[in-house]
Motif scaffolding. Sequence first.
Motif, PDB file in Angstrom:
ATOM      1  N   VAL A   5      -7.830  -4.660  -4.905  1.00 21.78           N
ATOM      2  CA  VAL A   5      -6.504  -5.296  -4.976  1.00 21.78           C
ATOM      3  C   VAL A   5      -5.459  -4.292  -5.458  1.00 21.78           C
ATOM      4  O   VAL A   5      -4.359  -4.199  -4.894  1.00 21.78           O
ATOM      5  N   TYR A   6      -5.811  -3.512  -6.469  1.00 16.49           N
ATOM      6  CA  TYR A   6      -4.868  -2.532  -6.997  1.00 16.49           C
ATOM      7  C   TYR A   6      -4.561  -1.456  -5.956  1.00 16.49           C
ATOM      8  O   TYR A   6      -3.428  -0.966  -5.873  1.00 16.49           O
ATOM      9  N   GLN A   7      -5.572  -1.092  -5.136  1.00 14.14           N
ATOM     10  CA  GLN A   7      -5.323  -0.130  -4.070  1.00 14.14           C
ATOM     11  C   GLN A   7      -4.330  -0.690  -3.054  1.00 14.14           C
ATOM     12  O   GLN A   7      -3.484   0.035  -2.533  1.00 14.14           O
ATOM     13  N   PHE A   8      -4.414  -1.992  -2.778  1.00 10.63           N
ATOM     14  CA  PHE A   8      -3.418  -2.640  -1.918  1.00 10.63           C
ATOM     15  C   PHE A   8      -2.020  -2.471  -2.515  1.00 10.63           C
ATOM     16  O   PHE A   8      -1.057  -2.211  -1.796  1.00 10.63           O
ATOM     17  N   TYR A   9      -1.904  -2.630  -3.829  1.00 13.79           N
ATOM     18  CA  TYR A   9      -0.610  -2.498  -4.491  1.00 13.79           C
ATOM     19  C   TYR A   9      -0.117  -1.044  -4.470  1.00 13.79           C
ATOM     20  O   TYR A   9       1.088  -0.799  -4.487  1.00 13.79           O
ATOM     21  N   CYS A  10      -1.069  -0.096  -4.447  1.00 14.02           N
ATOM     22  CA  CYS A  10      -0.675   1.321  -4.419  1.00 14.02           C
ATOM     23  C   CYS A  10      -0.342   1.785  -3.006  1.00 14.02           C
ATOM     24  O   CYS A  10       0.655   2.468  -2.788  1.00 14.02           O
ATOM     25  N   GLN A  56       2.924   8.301   0.589  1.00  2.00           N
ATOM     26  CA  GLN A  56       2.555   6.986   0.062  1.00  2.00           C
ATOM     27  C   GLN A  56       1.040   6.787   0.042  1.00  2.00           C
ATOM     28  O   GLN A  56       0.545   5.870  -0.617  1.00  2.00           O
ATOM     29  N   THR A  57       0.300   7.660   0.761  1.00  2.00           N
ATOM     30  CA  THR A  57      -1.168   7.541   0.750  1.00  2.00           C
ATOM     31  C   THR A  57      -1.804   8.357  -0.369  1.00  2.00           C
ATOM     32  O   THR A  57      -3.023   8.359  -0.513  1.00  2.00           O
ATOM     33  N   PHE A  58      -1.004   9.051  -1.174  1.00  2.00           N
ATOM     34  CA  PHE A  58      -1.565   9.861  -2.259  1.00  2.00           C
ATOM     35  C   PHE A  58      -2.191   9.033  -3.383  1.00  2.00           C
ATOM     36  O   PHE A  58      -3.195   9.441  -3.951  1.00  2.00           O
ATOM     37  N   PRO A  59      -1.614   7.883  -3.768  1.00  2.00           N
ATOM     38  CA  PRO A  59      -2.250   7.093  -4.846  1.00  2.00           C
ATOM     39  C   PRO A  59      -3.547   6.456  -4.338  1.00  2.00           C
ATOM     40  O   PRO A  59      -3.550   5.357  -3.794  1.00  2.00           O
ATOM     41  N   ARG A  60      -4.656   7.139  -4.520  1.00  6.12           N
ATOM     42  CA  ARG A  60      -5.948   6.645  -4.025  1.00  6.12           C
ATOM     43  C   ARG A  60      -7.010   6.624  -5.119  1.00  6.12           C
ATOM     44  O   ARG A  60      -8.198   6.512  -4.845  1.00  6.12           O
ATOM     45  N   PHE A  61      -6.569   6.743  -6.367  1.00  7.78           N
ATOM     46  CA  PHE A  61      -7.524   6.766  -7.480  1.00  7.78           C
ATOM     47  C   PHE A  61      -8.297   5.464  -7.677  1.00  7.78           C
ATOM     48  O   PHE A  61      -9.398   5.490  -8.246  1.00  7.78           O
ATOM     49  N   ASP A  92       4.320   0.619   3.408  1.00  7.67           N
ATOM     50  CA  ASP A  92       3.772   0.621   2.051  1.00  7.67           C
ATOM     51  C   ASP A  92       4.881   0.395   1.035  1.00  7.67           C
ATOM     52  O   ASP A  92       6.046   0.728   1.273  1.00  7.67           O
ATOM     53  N   ASN A  93       4.506  -0.143  -0.122  1.00  4.15           N
ATOM     54  CA  ASN A  93       5.518  -0.522  -1.113  1.00  4.15           C
ATOM     55  C   ASN A  93       5.452   0.285  -2.407  1.00  4.15           C
ATOM     56  O   ASN A  93       6.415   0.333  -3.149  1.00  4.15           O
ATOM     57  N   LEU A  94       4.304   0.901  -2.701  1.00  2.59           N
ATOM     58  CA  LEU A  94       4.125   1.764  -3.873  1.00  2.59           C
ATOM     59  C   LEU A  94       4.289   1.032  -5.211  1.00  2.59           C
ATOM     60  O   LEU A  94       4.469   1.669  -6.251  1.00  2.59           O
ATOM     61  N   VAL A  95       4.190  -0.284  -5.183  1.00  2.00           N
ATOM     62  CA  VAL A  95       4.344  -1.058  -6.425  1.00  2.00           C
ATOM     63  C   VAL A  95       3.321  -0.626  -7.473  1.00  2.00           C
ATOM     64  O   VAL A  95       3.638  -0.473  -8.653  1.00  2.00           O
ATOM     65  N   GLY A  96       2.075  -0.420  -7.039  1.00  2.00           N
ATOM     66  CA  GLY A  96       1.002  -0.108  -7.990  1.00  2.00           C
ATOM     67  C   GLY A  96       1.181   1.196  -8.722  1.00  2.00           C
ATOM     68  O   GLY A  96       0.745   1.342  -9.873  1.00  2.00           O
ATOM     69  N   SER A  97       1.828   2.177  -8.074  1.00  2.00           N
ATOM     70  CA  SER A  97       2.007   3.472  -8.737  1.00  2.00           C
ATOM     71  C   SER A  97       3.410   3.649  -9.299  1.00  2.00           C
ATOM     72  O   SER A  97       3.728   4.697  -9.855  1.00  2.00           O
ATOM     73  N   THR A  98       4.246   2.632  -9.165  1.00  2.00           N
ATOM     74  CA  THR A  98       5.606   2.692  -9.702  1.00  2.00           C
ATOM     75  C   THR A  98       5.649   2.921 -11.217  1.00  2.00           C
ATOM     76  O   THR A  98       6.512   3.675 -11.696  1.00  2.00           O
ATOM     77  N   PRO A  99       4.754   2.292 -12.013  1.00  2.00           N
ATOM     78  CA  PRO A  99       4.824   2.521 -13.464  1.00  2.00           C
ATOM     79  C   PRO A  99       4.751   4.004 -13.853  1.00  2.00           C
ATOM     80  O   PRO A  99       5.394   4.419 -14.821  1.00  2.00           O
TER      81      PRO A  99
END
Length: 314
Positions: free
Chosen positions: A126-131, A92-97, A19-26
Motif C-alpha cells: 500500500v505504501y508503495q502505491f502511495y510512493c 517518480q519511480t525512484f521511491p522503491r524502498f 504518479d502522485n508521490l504522496v508517500g515520499s512527500t514527507p
Amino acid sequence: SFWDAPFMFPEPAIIAYSDNLVGSTPFYSLFRIFGSDRETSFQFWVITMYVLNYSCAYLYLNWQFKNKQAAVLGALVFACSMAIQSQMTHVQTFPRFPIPLALWMAMLFIKELKPIYLFGSILMVVYQFYCAIYLGFFLLVPISMLLFLGLLSKRKLLLVFIKNIKWLGLMGGSVILNILFILPLMLPYYKRAKLAGMNSYENIVGTLPTIRSFFYSQKGSFLWSSLSEVGSDYPAPWDHQIFTGGIAIISLIIFITILGAVYLFKKKLNSIKFQSSTLIFGIVIIITFLLFTRYQGFSFYQVLFKLPGFGSMR
C-alpha cells in the motif's frame, strides 16, 4: 485542492493522470521546513531515496541470504544500477524502498504464519502505491505469488491455523485495514479512469521489455557503451534501457542456474543447500520475469492487463 492541480484548469483530478508521490512527500517536506529552496530540496530528496532504497534492500537481502557481501552487492544493484540511472526522466519511480520491506515481511509470514507479518507486507505494498503507483501495481504480482506459494508450501500447518478463530480474524483484519488505507488514494484514480477510460493492450505492448531490453545500456557508460544502441530502433527506446550491469546479469544467471540444479538434482547436490523460502523466492523471480517480458508481439502480460487497474497504465 491537491488532486485538482490548476495547471490544466478546468480539468479536474489532474494529479490522478500519473504518479502522485504522496508517500515520499514527507522526506521532501522535511528539507523545505528546514529552509532549503525547491530545487535543493528536490536534490536532497533524490539522495534520500537512494539511501532508503539501498538500506532497505541491504537489510532484507542480509536476512534472506545471511551474507553481508551478497547483501551489499544486491542492494547496490537495487538502488544504484544503470537501469535506475536511465530512469532519471521518470524520477517518480525512484521511491522503491517499500519493495524489499514488503518481500521481507512476506518471507517472515511464510516462515511463521503470524498475521502481523501479513499485515506488514500488505502495508508496504500500500505504501508503495502511495510512493509510486506503477510500482505498486507491479509489486502486487510477485507479492501475491510469494504469499500463494508460501502458503502452499505450509499447507499442513495452515490447516491447523485455520481452525483458530482468532488467527482467522487477525488475518481478515490485516487485509480489510489495508484496503481502508488505500481507498483515499485509489478513489481519485477510479474517478479519473471513469472520465478518461482505459488504455488498450495494443497501445502499451510496445513498452513491455524484450530480452534485448535487459542488455540495452544507457548512453555514457564507460564499460558498456557498445550496448547503448541495442534497442535504439524501439518506439520510445528510453523505456527499454534496463541493463543493470554485467555483474548483476551474470550473478542472476548463476543464481537461477544453481537454483534450477538444486531443484532438479537436490538429492545429488548435498553440498548446495537452499532454504525452501529461497527456492520459492527464486521461482517467483522467474515467473515474474516471464510475465513482464515480451517476445515479438506476445507476452503473458496480456493476462495481467485484464486485472483491475492494470489497464489504466500506459
